[in-house]
Design an enzyme around this catalytic site. Structure first.
Site, PDB file in Angstrom:
ATOM      1  N   ARG A 149      -1.594 -39.328  47.163  1.00  0.00           N
ATOM      2  CA  ARG A 149      -1.483 -40.905  47.734  1.00  0.00           C
ATOM      3  C   ARG A 149      -0.356 -40.724  48.396  1.00  0.00           C
ATOM      4  NH1 ARG A 149      -5.848 -43.495  47.494  1.00  0.00           N
ATOM      5  NH2 ARG A 149      -6.638 -43.395  45.446  1.00  0.00           N
ATOM      6  N   ARG A 179      -8.996 -41.864  48.414  1.00  0.00           N
ATOM      7  CA  ARG A 179      -9.714 -42.542  49.110  1.00  0.00           C
ATOM      8  C   ARG A 179      -9.040 -43.709  49.484  1.00  0.00           C
ATOM      9  NH1 ARG A 179     -15.729 -44.759  45.785  1.00  0.00           N
ATOM     10  NH2 ARG A 179     -15.906 -42.314  47.181  1.00  0.00           N
ATOM     11  N   HIS A 209      -5.840 -33.090  43.484  1.00  0.00           N
ATOM     12  CA  HIS A 209      -5.031 -34.344  42.646  1.00  0.00           C
ATOM     13  C   HIS A 209      -3.830 -34.155  42.083  1.00  0.00           C
ATOM     14  CE1 HIS A 209      -5.978 -37.336  39.475  1.00  0.00           C
ATOM     15  NE2 HIS A 209      -5.928 -38.297  40.856  1.00  0.00           N
ATOM     16  N   HIS A 366      -0.876 -45.837  33.760  1.00  0.00           N
ATOM     17  CA  HIS A 366      -1.481 -44.976  34.261  1.00  0.00           C
ATOM     18  C   HIS A 366      -1.205 -42.773  33.778  1.00  0.00           C
ATOM     19  CE1 HIS A 366      -1.885 -42.206  38.612  1.00  0.00           C
ATOM     20  NE2 HIS A 366      -2.907 -42.784  38.399  1.00  0.00           N
TER      21      HIS A 366
END
Length: 465
Positions: A149, A179, A209, A366
């Site tokens: 991202r 996304r 990822h 996270h």
């Protein structure tokens, strides 16, 4: 009312000639995506409900009636309108990690010893500086980077472009299907290709990822690799509001294995077995299951056995069954799971030795940490990008890294301890799947404790803790 539309992108990576162009076309279609859910605030009349369902071609089962506002994000406007600072969270400016405060050379500090960053309690600026310094250092030969991202003004992406324009070999493994960040990633991919960066879109059928940065530098004693490995994205905006971990290291074994991961992502070769990394979808599932089973064997043999894991989600059926078996063998387990948890703790004869808590506070939890007691040997600490979900274990490229430096393991233990002591923002998951707040005893709010510790931390000579 609010309508949710299907946001999935349908791209056959094996068939399309240009993945980037295909995804751009899918993004245009997504704006007109098929409606999948209708939310309405009660009370609402049957006539209006049927009319809305008809307009969006939905069935009654797609309707969700809400008690209260259907879009809580709109309440953010109230925060902007409020002038009283008493009603707002106090401003927190993350300090630079103690070992990096007095040095202008990040690479020099990393050479002296591994550095563990805990964001947002340690400033993310050190990560940006690491990549920016590598981009400007004439002795740096190559930079390899994963990007999942990004932001339109990403300082890290700009540094990579500068490095390529300066003649360095730069490779970026860009995930175009992150996304809702696809458009920003596509713009940077085009800009990087123009600058001469080798852009790779990962392995077919797998999202990339993992969070990795590799710098190859020419030094007096030969070629040295520097690595940053994290649990969160290389995104300065989310680094201010997400809790994440990052490891700087020059350990030859770890850096060599990270280089192997990049070679796998940029070629068709299958990776070898790793000693310091667990890599999905190749070795991560098996590695976690083997360590859970090892704790179970130790418990049955009367040796110390414990598992502590801090994750975003626990959803994988095979992992959950392994945890149940370990509990039945006598392994004590504490899970800190911020989001989805399909495991039921405290069931007699099944999971009575498992405790699960969730912490939702000012910063989005996270970070991923997994600790195995490992009997009479040193406990194993692992950090990385993967949760215990099928998509992480089987359908994404993920990396978990074992942390070995004693000072870093001590800090990870301290982080887990403070989360397990939280009795202000923590909720326990009960055997029936419901939640209840932890009964306040000490008044410990983990994130507040970590903020105070970071502001009070003294400058250190060695970049270890």
């Amino acid at each position: 009312f609010r309508v949710t539309r299907n946001s999935n992108l349908y791209v056959d990576e094996e068939e399309v000639e240009n993945l980037l162009t295909a995804i751009e076309q899918e993004l245009r279609r997504r704006r007109r995506g098929e409606a999948v859910r209708l939310e309405v605030r009660t009370p609402v009349g049957d006539r209006l409900k049927h009319a809305l369902l008809s307009v969006f071609s939905l069935e009654p089962s797609d309707l969700q009636e809400c008690q209260g506002p259907v879009n809580l994000s709109r309440l953010q406007e109230l925060v902007r309108l409020e002038d009283s600072e008493k009603l707002k969270a106090s401003v927190f400016v993350p300090p630079v990690h103690p070992s990096l405060r007095e040095s202008e050379d990040v690479l020099k500090v990393i050479r002296r010893g591994d550095v563990l960053l805990h964001h947002p309690f340690d400033s993310f600026s050190s990560v940006v500086e690491f990549i920016d310094m590598a981009a400007r250092d004439p002795d740096v030969l190559a930079i390899k980077q994963t990007l999942y991202r990004t932001t339109p003004d990403s300082a890290i992406a700009r540094a990579l472009v500068f490095a390529a324009e300066s003649g360095k070999q730069v490779t970026v493994v860009m995930e175009l299907q992150a996304r809702f960040d696809e458009e920003a990633n596509i713009r940077w991919a085009r800009r990087m290709e123009e600058a001469g960066i080798q852009i790779v879109y990962g392995l077919v059928g797998l999202k990339t990822h993992c969070k990795l940065s590799l710098v190859v530098r020419r030094e007096e004693d030969g070629i040295r690799r520097y690595v940053h490995l994290g649990t969160g994205n290389y995104n300065a905006a989310t680094a201010r509001i997400y809790t994440d971990l990052g490891l700087f290291t020059t350990d030859p074994e770890v850096t060599a294995e990270v280089a192997t991961v990049f070679n796998t992502l940029t070629s068709l070769g299958r990776p070898p077995e790793f000693q310091n990394l667990l890599v999905a979808p190749f070795t991560l599932r098996r590695g976690m299951l083997e360590r859970i089973d090892r704790e179970a064997r130790n418990a049955r043999a009367g040796r110390p056995a414990r598992i502590v894991a801090k994750l975003n989600a626990v959803q994988d059926e095979e992992v959950i069954r392994a945890l149940y078996k370990a509990s039945q063998a006598g392994v004590s387990m504490d899970l800190i799971v911020r989001g989805i948890c399909c495991l039921r703790p405290g069931l007699p004869g099944v999971s009575e030795n498992i405790r699960v808590r969730s912490i939702v506070d000012r910063f989005l939890e996270h970070s991923r940490i997994v600790r195995f007691e490992n009997a009479e040997l040193e406990p194993e600490f692992w950090i990385g990008s993967a949760d215990w979900m099928p998509r992480n274990l089987d359908r994404r490229v993920e990396v978990m890294c074992r942390v070995r430096a004693p000072a870093l393991c001590e800090r990870l233990q301290g982080i887990l301890d403070v989360y397990l002591r939280d009795d202000v923002k923590a909720r326990l998951i009960l055997p029936d799947g419901s939640h209840r707040r932890v009964e306040p005893k000490e008044g410990i709010r983990a994130q507040e404790v970590l903020m105070r510790q970071s502001l009070a931390a003294p400058v250190t000579e060695l970049g270890t803790a």
